[in-house]
Design a protein around this motif. Structure first.
Motif, PDB file in Angstrom:
ATOM      1  N   CYS A  94       0.820  -1.232   0.000  1.00 40.11           N
ATOM      2  CA  CYS A  94       0.000   0.000   0.000  1.00 40.11           C
ATOM      3  C   CYS A  94       0.843   1.267   0.000  1.00 40.11           C
ATOM      4  CB  CYS A  94      -0.964  -0.018   1.184  1.00 40.11           C
ATOM      5  SG  CYS A  94      -0.256   0.591   2.730  1.00 40.11           S
ATOM      6  N   ARG A  95       2.057   1.177   0.513  1.00 37.66           N
ATOM      7  CA  ARG A  95       3.013   2.306   0.562  1.00 37.66           C
ATOM      8  C   ARG A  95       2.639   3.387   1.577  1.00 37.66           C
ATOM      9  NH1 ARG A  95       4.713   2.676  -5.735  1.00 37.66           N
ATOM     10  NH2 ARG A  95       3.989   0.608  -6.260  1.00 37.66           N
ATOM     11  N   GLU A  96       1.537   3.206   2.291  1.00 43.52           N
ATOM     12  CA  GLU A  96       1.057   4.256   3.192  1.00 43.52           C
ATOM     13  C   GLU A  96       0.992   3.834   4.649  1.00 43.52           C
ATOM     14  OE1 GLU A  96      -2.665   5.131   1.398  1.00 43.52           O
ATOM     15  OE2 GLU A  96      -1.735   6.340  -0.190  1.00 43.52           O
ATOM     16  N   CYS A  97       0.929   2.552   4.923  1.00 43.20           N
ATOM     17  CA  CYS A  97       0.776   2.114   6.318  1.00 43.20           C
ATOM     18  C   CYS A  97       2.119   2.273   7.051  1.00 43.20           C
ATOM     19  CB  CYS A  97       0.289   0.663   6.377  1.00 43.20           C
ATOM     20  SG  CYS A  97       1.513  -0.559   5.908  1.00 43.20           S
ATOM     21  N   CYS A 100       4.815  -0.159   5.762  1.00 45.25           N
ATOM     22  CA  CYS A 100       5.380   0.237   4.459  1.00 45.25           C
ATOM     23  C   CYS A 100       6.321   1.421   4.623  1.00 45.25           C
ATOM     24  CB  CYS A 100       4.277   0.582   3.463  1.00 45.25           C
ATOM     25  SG  CYS A 100       3.481  -0.853   2.729  1.00 45.25           S
ATOM     26  N   CYS A 108       2.941  -5.199   5.251  1.00 43.42           N
ATOM     27  CA  CYS A 108       1.947  -4.176   4.875  1.00 43.42           C
ATOM     28  C   CYS A 108       0.596  -4.552   5.474  1.00 43.42           C
ATOM     29  CB  CYS A 108       1.841  -4.093   3.351  1.00 43.42           C
ATOM     30  SG  CYS A 108       0.524  -2.995   2.807  1.00 43.42           S
ATOM     31  N   THR A 109      -0.025  -3.596   6.149  1.00 44.15           N
ATOM     32  CA  THR A 109      -1.294  -3.920   6.821  1.00 44.15           C
ATOM     33  C   THR A 109      -2.428  -4.138   5.816  1.00 44.15           C
ATOM     34  OG1 THR A 109      -1.776  -1.585   7.108  1.00 44.15           O
ATOM     35  CG2 THR A 109      -0.673  -2.688   8.948  1.00 44.15           C
TER      36      THR A 109
HETATM   37 ZN    ZN Z   1       1.352  -0.941   3.582  1.00 41.61          ZN
END
Ligand code: ZN
Ligand code: NAP
Ligand code: ZN
Length: 346
Positions: A94-97, A100, A108-109
């Motif tokens: 996701c690149r945002e959790c 990440c 990654c959640t």
């Molecule tokens: Zn993530």
């Protein structure tokens, strides 16, 4: 879209056969990689056999990918045509959790996107490295340092990071006694890395048949677990034990080999549960831990470490037509120490 040749299993337990797959047209941050070598990990066997549960078919396995960049999307900044690169088990997240952002994309959640046997965030099935080419976002690609040959580097993309990460996390280094259970693909790389980190390394293998190899790889000691005396002699010896075993194991006897407060880190993923008696854990306040591959920044760190220490996998190069035979040999423990497919033969 690019049509590329690949080897796929059409159904659970089916043999791998030559086929073609489509690779997506390059997006802004994508790189197209000409795959040169793809390692065969025991995880490939587990997944083709649906040993970990329902899987997606046809399946193109392969998450130990080494190759050369042949085209880049317009927004790519990290790589250029001709660069030697690798791809491991993760092709997106996701690149945002928090995980990440911390470079722990494997946790990654939202769920990491695996290199094969997964559905991408675009809804498309992912296909792995037993193929001529692959398209991957540059943020999930790592650089293979010049000092490493591509065939010996390929297995590091899974076997290397899966052993490097827990060895670092649990403090393998000078003054520490580390044992590695199982001298296979993961195990032989673990021995090299633990030795390079400065630890005193012991191999715990089922027999002594690979003892000479183990010592050459950097182990200081080598014991057979089929000999009950091993467990008497080594009781209370180790700071860290790394289990790379691909089959179900009762860990009780292995826990007895830890020092007080020592950690047994399980990285093997057998298809049946691993067991232990609670007394083996509570006596001596032992730690039983797990570790899953490693994030992208640590994968790059591992490759740089391996290049600096002259560490590559010991590989047996095979042609694509030999994949099914290699699967049988790997299942039977007949490999020294990683099969690597020369993808030019696909
Ligand atoms: Zn993530
Ligand atoms: P491998 O090359 O087949 O090595 C496994 C080793 O385990 C064998 O060489 C053997 O070593 C030992 N072994 C096998 N059967 C055994 C048994 N019945 N009892 C005791 N020891 C046994 O496999 P690999 O590619 O290294 O993968 C090992 C495991 O790690 C697999 O389950 C794989 O799915 C998993 N894995 C996990 C991660 C992760 O993120 N945690 C990443 C990659 C792979 P000896 O002959 O020396 O006894
Ligand atoms: Zn693997």
């Amino acid at each position: 879209m690019t049509t590329v040749a690949a080897y796929a299993a059409s159904a659970p337990k089916a043999p791998l056969e030559r086929t073609t797959i489509e690779r997506r047209a390059l997006r802004e941050h994508d790189v197209l990689i000409d795959i040169k070598f793809a390692g065969i990990c025991h995880s490939d066997l587990h997944q083709v056999a649906e040993g970990w549960g329902e899987a997606i078919f046809p399946m193109v396995p392969g998450h130990e990918i080494a190759g050369v960049v042949s085209e880049v999307g317009p927004g790519v900044t990290k790589y250029k045509v001709g660069d030697r690169v690798g791809v491991g088990c993760i092709v997106d997240s996701c690149r945002e959790c928090d995980n990440c952002k911390a470079g722990q994309e494997q946790h990654c959640t939202q769920g990491m996107i695996a290199t094969y046997n997964a559905i991408g965030r675009d809804g498309e099935i992912t296909y792995g490295g037993y193929a001529e080419k692959v398209v991957v976002d540059e943020n999930y690609v790592v650089r293979i340092p010049d000092g490493l040959s591509l065939d010996a580097a390929a297995p590091l993309l899974c076997a290397g990071i899966t052993t490097y990460a827990p060895l670092k996390q649990w403090g393998a280094g000078p003054g520490k006694k580390v044992a590695v259970i199982g001298l296979g693909g993961l195990g032989h790389v673990a021995v090299k890395i633990a030795h390079a980190l400065g630890a005193e390394v012991t191999v715990l293998s089922q027999s002594l048949r690979k003892k000479d190899d183990g010592l050459k790889l950097g182990a200081d000691h080598y014991y057979a677990t089929s000999d009950p005396k091993t467990f008497e002699q080594l009781a209370g010896s180790f700071d860290v034990i790394l289990s790379t075993v691909s089959a179900p194991l009762d860990l009780s006897a292995y826990l007895s080999l830890l020092k007080t407060g020592g950690a047994l880190v399980n990285v093997g993923v057998p298809e049946e549960p691993v067991t232990f008696h609670p007394f083996a854990l509570i006596g001596g306040n032992k730690i039983l831990a797990g570790s899953m591959i490693g994030g992208i920044p640590e994968t790059q760190e591992m490759l740089n470490f391996c290049a600096a220490h002259g560490i590559g996998a010991e590989v047996e190069r095979i042609t694509a037509s030999e994949i099914n035979e290699a699967y049988e040999r790997l299942a039977a423990g007949d490999v020294r120490y990683r099969f690597v497919i020369d993808t030019a033969t696909i």
